[in-house]
Scaffold this active site. Structure first.
Site, PDB file in Angstrom:
ATOM      1  N   ASN A 155       3.487   4.713   6.274  1.00 15.46           N
ATOM      2  CA  ASN A 155       4.085   3.451   5.820  1.00 15.46           C
ATOM      3  C   ASN A 155       4.073   3.376   4.300  1.00 15.46           C
ATOM      4  O   ASN A 155       4.888   2.694   3.707  1.00 15.46           O
ATOM      5  CB  ASN A 155       3.263   2.260   6.331  1.00 15.46           C
ATOM      6  CG  ASN A 155       3.254   2.206   7.835  1.00 15.46           C
ATOM      7  OD1 ASN A 155       4.301   2.018   8.445  1.00 15.46           O
ATOM      8  ND2 ASN A 155       2.096   2.400   8.438  1.00 15.46           N
TER       9      ASN A 155
ATOM     10  N   PHE B   7     -15.479  -0.460   5.936  1.00 15.68           N
ATOM     11  CA  PHE B   7     -14.065  -0.048   5.796  1.00 15.68           C
ATOM     12  C   PHE B   7     -13.317  -0.101   7.124  1.00 15.68           C
ATOM     13  O   PHE B   7     -12.097  -0.204   7.130  1.00 15.68           O
ATOM     14  CB  PHE B   7     -13.970   1.408   5.317  1.00 15.68           C
ATOM     15  CG  PHE B   7     -14.468   1.670   3.932  1.00 15.68           C
ATOM     16  CD1 PHE B   7     -13.711   1.296   2.828  1.00 15.68           C
ATOM     17  CD2 PHE B   7     -15.671   2.306   3.721  1.00 15.68           C
ATOM     18  CE1 PHE B   7     -14.147   1.559   1.543  1.00 15.68           C
ATOM     19  CE2 PHE B   7     -16.124   2.577   2.441  1.00 15.68           C
ATOM     20  CZ  PHE B   7     -15.365   2.206   1.353  1.00 15.68           C
TER      21      PHE B   7
ATOM     22  N   ASP C  91     -17.089   2.247  18.627  1.00 18.19           N
ATOM     23  CA  ASP C  91     -16.063   1.230  18.474  1.00 18.19           C
ATOM     24  C   ASP C  91     -16.791  -0.084  18.170  1.00 18.19           C
ATOM     25  O   ASP C  91     -17.516  -0.618  19.019  1.00 18.19           O
ATOM     26  CB  ASP C  91     -15.256   1.126  19.776  1.00 18.19           C
ATOM     27  CG  ASP C  91     -14.164   0.078  19.671  1.00 18.19           C
ATOM     28  OD1 ASP C  91     -14.246  -0.804  18.781  1.00 18.19           O
ATOM     29  OD2 ASP C  91     -13.227   0.122  20.490  1.00 18.19           O
TER      30      ASP C  91
ATOM     31  N   TYR D 277      -8.463  -4.190  -3.167  1.00 16.49           N
ATOM     32  CA  TYR D 277      -7.817  -2.981  -3.691  1.00 16.49           C
ATOM     33  C   TYR D 277      -6.355  -3.250  -3.993  1.00 16.49           C
ATOM     34  O   TYR D 277      -5.666  -3.904  -3.226  1.00 16.49           O
ATOM     35  CB  TYR D 277      -7.848  -1.840  -2.670  1.00 16.49           C
ATOM     36  CG  TYR D 277      -9.174  -1.587  -2.012  1.00 16.49           C
ATOM     37  CD1 TYR D 277     -10.363  -1.655  -2.721  1.00 16.49           C
ATOM     38  CD2 TYR D 277      -9.221  -1.262  -0.661  1.00 16.49           C
ATOM     39  CE1 TYR D 277     -11.575  -1.414  -2.100  1.00 16.49           C
ATOM     40  CE2 TYR D 277     -10.425  -1.011  -0.031  1.00 16.49           C
ATOM     41  CZ  TYR D 277     -11.605  -1.098  -0.750  1.00 16.49           C
ATOM     42  OH  TYR D 277     -12.801  -0.864  -0.128  1.00 16.49           O
TER      43      TYR D 277
ATOM     44  N   GLY E 208     -12.581   7.773   7.147  1.00 16.72           N
ATOM     45  CA  GLY E 208     -11.208   7.410   6.784  1.00 16.72           C
ATOM     46  C   GLY E 208     -10.914   7.789   5.337  1.00 16.72           C
ATOM     47  O   GLY E 208     -11.746   8.423   4.670  1.00 16.72           O
TER      48      GLY E 208
ATOM     49  N   GLY F  38       9.184  -8.287   3.290  1.00 15.93           N
ATOM     50  CA  GLY F  38       7.794  -8.626   2.956  1.00 15.93           C
ATOM     51  C   GLY F  38       7.303  -7.988   1.665  1.00 15.93           C
ATOM     52  O   GLY F  38       6.191  -8.284   1.229  1.00 15.93           O
TER      53      GLY F  38
ATOM     54  N   SER G 242      -8.095  -6.463   0.275  1.00 12.50           N
ATOM     55  CA  SER G 242      -6.825  -5.967  -0.245  1.00 12.50           C
ATOM     56  C   SER G 242      -6.176  -7.002  -1.142  1.00 12.50           C
ATOM     57  O   SER G 242      -6.300  -8.220  -0.907  1.00 12.50           O
ATOM     58  CB  SER G 242      -5.890  -5.683   0.938  1.00 12.50           C
ATOM     59  OG  SER G 242      -4.571  -5.502   0.492  1.00 12.50           O
TER      60      SER G 242
ATOM     61  N   TYR H 138      -2.139  -7.956   9.641  1.00  8.68           N
ATOM     62  CA  TYR H 138      -3.102  -7.102   8.919  1.00  8.68           C
ATOM     63  C   TYR H 138      -3.623  -7.827   7.678  1.00  8.68           C
ATOM     64  O   TYR H 138      -4.827  -7.948   7.469  1.00  8.68           O
ATOM     65  CB  TYR H 138      -2.448  -5.766   8.509  1.00  8.68           C
ATOM     66  CG  TYR H 138      -3.119  -5.155   7.312  1.00  8.68           C
ATOM     67  CD1 TYR H 138      -4.360  -4.549   7.426  1.00  8.68           C
ATOM     68  CD2 TYR H 138      -2.540  -5.250   6.041  1.00  8.68           C
ATOM     69  CE1 TYR H 138      -5.011  -4.045   6.305  1.00  8.68           C
ATOM     70  CE2 TYR H 138      -3.176  -4.748   4.924  1.00  8.68           C
ATOM     71  CZ  TYR H 138      -4.402  -4.147   5.050  1.00  8.68           C
ATOM     72  OH  TYR H 138      -5.055  -3.666   3.949  1.00  8.68           O
TER      73      TYR H 138
ATOM     74  N   ILE I 212     -10.355   5.961   2.325  1.00 11.09           N
ATOM     75  CA  ILE I 212     -11.185   5.400   1.251  1.00 11.09           C
ATOM     76  C   ILE I 212     -12.657   5.639   1.580  1.00 11.09           C
ATOM     77  O   ILE I 212     -13.467   5.963   0.703  1.00 11.09           O
ATOM     78  CB  ILE I 212     -10.890   3.896   1.037  1.00 11.09           C
ATOM     79  CG1 ILE I 212      -9.391   3.681   0.768  1.00 11.09           C
ATOM     80  CG2 ILE I 212     -11.708   3.357  -0.142  1.00 11.09           C
ATOM     81  CD1 ILE I 212      -8.974   2.231   0.613  1.00 11.09           C
TER      82      ILE I 212
ATOM     83  N   LYS J 144      -7.505  -9.607   6.650  1.00 11.85           N
ATOM     84  CA  LYS J 144      -8.331  -9.421   5.443  1.00 11.85           C
ATOM     85  C   LYS J 144      -8.718 -10.783   4.862  1.00 11.85           C
ATOM     86  O   LYS J 144      -9.864 -11.001   4.460  1.00 11.85           O
ATOM     87  CB  LYS J 144      -7.584  -8.596   4.395  1.00 11.85           C
ATOM     88  CG  LYS J 144      -7.406  -7.136   4.779  1.00 11.85           C
ATOM     89  CD  LYS J 144      -8.732  -6.409   4.861  1.00 11.85           C
ATOM     90  CE  LYS J 144      -8.584  -4.955   5.250  1.00 11.85           C
ATOM     91  NZ  LYS J 144      -9.869  -4.318   5.582  1.00 11.85           N
TER      92      LYS J 144
HETATM   93  C1  UD1 Z   1       1.176  -1.954   1.512  1.00  9.21           C
HETATM   94  C2  UD1 Z   1       1.052  -3.221   2.302  1.00  9.21           C
HETATM   95  C3  UD1 Z   1      -0.226  -3.911   1.917  1.00  9.21           C
HETATM   96  C4  UD1 Z   1      -1.404  -2.996   2.192  1.00  9.21           C
HETATM   97  C5  UD1 Z   1      -1.219  -1.668   1.491  1.00  9.21           C
HETATM   98  C6  UD1 Z   1      -2.273  -0.730   2.035  1.00  9.21           C
HETATM   99  C7  UD1 Z   1       3.344  -3.934   2.822  1.00  9.21           C
HETATM  100  C8  UD1 Z   1       4.401  -4.960   2.576  1.00  9.21           C
HETATM  101  N1  UD1 Z   1       2.216  -4.070   2.079  1.00  9.21           N
HETATM  102  O1  UD1 Z   1       1.217  -2.271   0.123  1.00  9.21           O
HETATM  103  O2  UD1 Z   1      -0.386  -5.094   2.678  1.00  9.21           O
HETATM  104  O3  UD1 Z   1      -2.607  -3.581   1.758  1.00  9.21           O
HETATM  105  O4  UD1 Z   1       0.065  -1.115   1.772  1.00  9.21           O
HETATM  106  O5  UD1 Z   1      -2.153   0.525   1.534  1.00  9.21           O
HETATM  107  O6  UD1 Z   1       3.522  -3.040   3.614  1.00  9.21           O
HETATM  108  N2  UD1 Z   1       8.073   2.300  -0.968  1.00  9.21           N
HETATM  109  C9  UD1 Z   1       9.291   2.963  -0.929  1.00  9.21           C
HETATM  110  N3  UD1 Z   1       9.508   3.884   0.069  1.00  9.21           N
HETATM  111  C10 UD1 Z   1       8.575   4.162   1.018  1.00  9.21           C
HETATM  112  C11 UD1 Z   1       7.328   3.482   0.976  1.00  9.21           C
HETATM  113  C12 UD1 Z   1       7.121   2.552  -0.028  1.00  9.21           C
HETATM  114  O7  UD1 Z   1      10.154   2.740  -1.771  1.00  9.21           O
HETATM  115  O8  UD1 Z   1       8.847   4.987   1.903  1.00  9.21           O
HETATM  116  C13 UD1 Z   1       7.817   1.347  -2.056  1.00  9.21           C
HETATM  117  C14 UD1 Z   1       7.526  -0.071  -1.573  1.00  9.21           C
HETATM  118  O9  UD1 Z   1       8.688  -0.802  -1.437  1.00  9.21           O
HETATM  119  C15 UD1 Z   1       6.603  -0.586  -2.674  1.00  9.21           C
HETATM  120  C16 UD1 Z   1       5.883   0.668  -3.172  1.00  9.21           C
HETATM  121  O10 UD1 Z   1       6.662   1.777  -2.725  1.00  9.21           O
HETATM  122  O11 UD1 Z   1       7.353  -1.097  -3.720  1.00  9.21           O
HETATM  123  C17 UD1 Z   1       4.486   0.817  -2.614  1.00  9.21           C
HETATM  124  O12 UD1 Z   1       4.546   0.690  -1.198  1.00  9.21           O
HETATM  125  P1  UD1 Z   1       3.268   0.934  -0.272  1.00  9.21           P
HETATM  126  O13 UD1 Z   1       2.647   2.210  -0.617  1.00  9.21           O
HETATM  127  O14 UD1 Z   1       3.697   0.730   1.144  1.00  9.21           O
HETATM  128  O15 UD1 Z   1       2.253  -0.198  -0.723  1.00  9.21           O
HETATM  129  P2  UD1 Z   1       2.432  -1.809  -0.760  1.00  9.21           P
HETATM  130  O16 UD1 Z   1       3.688  -2.247  -0.144  1.00  9.21           O
HETATM  131  O17 UD1 Z   1       2.172  -2.249  -2.144  1.00  9.21           O
END
Ligand code: UD1
Length: 340
Positions: A200, A82, A59, A179, A11, A299, A126, A151, A13, A155
């Site tokens: 995401n 991981f 698995d 992390y 993966g 969230g 995390s 998720y 990390i 953790k």
């Molecule tokens: C997210 C997860 C967290 C997880 C981590 C793993 C959520 C609420 N939190 O963290 O639980 O441990 O990923 O990697 O999902 N952003 C944008 N546009 C985008 C994507 C993100 O503006 O298309 C912004 C978000 O609002 C945030 C920042 O970028 O402010 C970082 O986002 P992201 O990379 O998803 O990380 P976290 O939300 O901090």
């Protein structure tokens, strides 16, 4: 020579950590079921290190298979765990899938380790376990909260399972690494982050947008109480993060722990806003990023960044690489991976 089992070792990390371990002369054995990873990553690891680690497609929710694996590797000195599902939104849709996968795997792992008298565990946790922070920077003593997603909760529960195990068994030791936001890629650009489907997280969304795979980046909210209105996170270079795992394994193997269950935050201590990440990316890549402001994402917290004191004092680890190195390496990897 020490031998370390790395679950989820192909993966994002995991693969960077495998490279750092091999470079330290450690023998690595990988367990991964490729649910969110690609077997080609082994080629990348081999090309960087000259070593192709032994690989087992298992698995981990299948305890019998895992026990059989440990029969072959009872001489392992430590396990870095991981392997887990990690999509926050998806976990709210399918909580049982996430709990079964992440918690059964952990329980089977601990049972397998104990049966084979392998007593050193590194757990991939995390900063999400802190929930909405009560204070900044976040220290390891900051209270943990019920995860905001299945998720995140998996953790938190995972850490509790490990802590209970350590408390019940004299010779079982563990370190949990929380992390902050790992991004970037190995400087060879032979391994990096390539999530399945629509990303995401911010960085892969940025690089895929620049590569033309996504139309535009949505900036989730510009009305936060921060200097530029966008949310602040502690982005950490994946290579720095990988190095921290080597230090953690050394700490376990050299019996340097203050207690049998320890926790370390892994971040830079520097909060950066979404707009700062975009600015760095655009400057380093020379690409203008199509973008729009949208509503906040459910969230999301306003600001998170880590205290680096404990990792620096006790683990002897400090991050070295800055945001520009993170964004430029993420882009170089994306281009190379997509043959742009
Ligand atoms: C997210 C997860 C967290 C997880 C981590 C793993 C959520 C609420 N939190 O963290 O639980 O441990 O990923 O990697 O999902 N952003 C944008 N546009 C985008 C994507 C993100 O503006 O298309 C912004 C978000 O609002 C945030 C920042 O970028 O402010 C970082 O986002 P992201 O990379 O998803 O990380 P976290 O939300 O901090």
């Amino acid at each position: 020579m020490n031998k370390v089992v790395v679950t989820g070792g192909i993966g994002y990390i995991g693969s960077h950590t495998v490279v750092s371990l091999i470079e330290k002369g450690i023998t690595v054995v990988i367990v991964d079921n490729m649910i969110n990873s690609n077997i080609n990553t082994l080629d990348g690891i081999e090309s960087i290190t000259g070593v192709r680690p032994e690989f087992h497609d298992i698995d981990m929710t299948d305890g019998t298979l895992l026990h059989r694996f440990f029969d072959l590797h009872k001489d392992a000195d430590a396990v870095i765990h991981f392997a887990a599902l990690k999509a926050v939104g998806d976990s709210s849709q399918q909580p049982i899938l996430y709990y079964r996968n992440n918690l059964f795997a952990l329980i089977n792992l601990i049972e397998g380790m104990q049966k084979h008298e392998i007593s050193n565990l590194v757990f991939s946790s995390s900063a999400t376990v802190y929930g909405t922070p009560d204070f900044l920077p976040i220290t390891e003593d900051h209270p943990t909260k019920r995860g905001m997603s299945p998720y995140g909760n998996s953790k938190k529960i995972g850490e509790e399972i490990i802590e209970d195990t350590v408390n019940s068994a004299e010779n079982f030791k563990a370190i949990s690494l929380r992390y902050f936001n790992p991004i970037g890629a190995h400087p060879s650009y032979k391994i990096g982050e390539s999530p399945n489907g629509v990303p995401n997280n911010l960085m892969p969304y940025v690089t895929q947008t620049a590569a033309g795979v996504r139309k535009e980046l949505s900036i989730f909210g510009d009305d936060y109480n921060t200097p530029d209105g966008t949310a602040i996170r502690d982005y950490i270079h994946i290579v720095d993060l990988a190095e921290a795992h080597v230090k953690t394994v050394e700490r376990l193997l050299e019996d340097q722990q203050k207690s049998n269950f320890e926790i370390f935050n892994l971040g830079t201590g520097q909060g950066k806003s979404v707009l700062e990440v975009i600015e760095s990316f655009e400057r380093m890549s020379g690409q203008k990023l199509p973008q729009k402001i949208t509503d906040r994402r459910d969230g999301d917290v306003e600001q998170m960044y880590s205290s680096t004191e404990r990792a620096s004092n006790d683990l002897g680890w400090n991050s070295k690489l800055g945001l520009d190195e993170m964004t430029s390496s993420a882009w170089e990897w994306e281009k190379k991976n997509r043959k742009i």
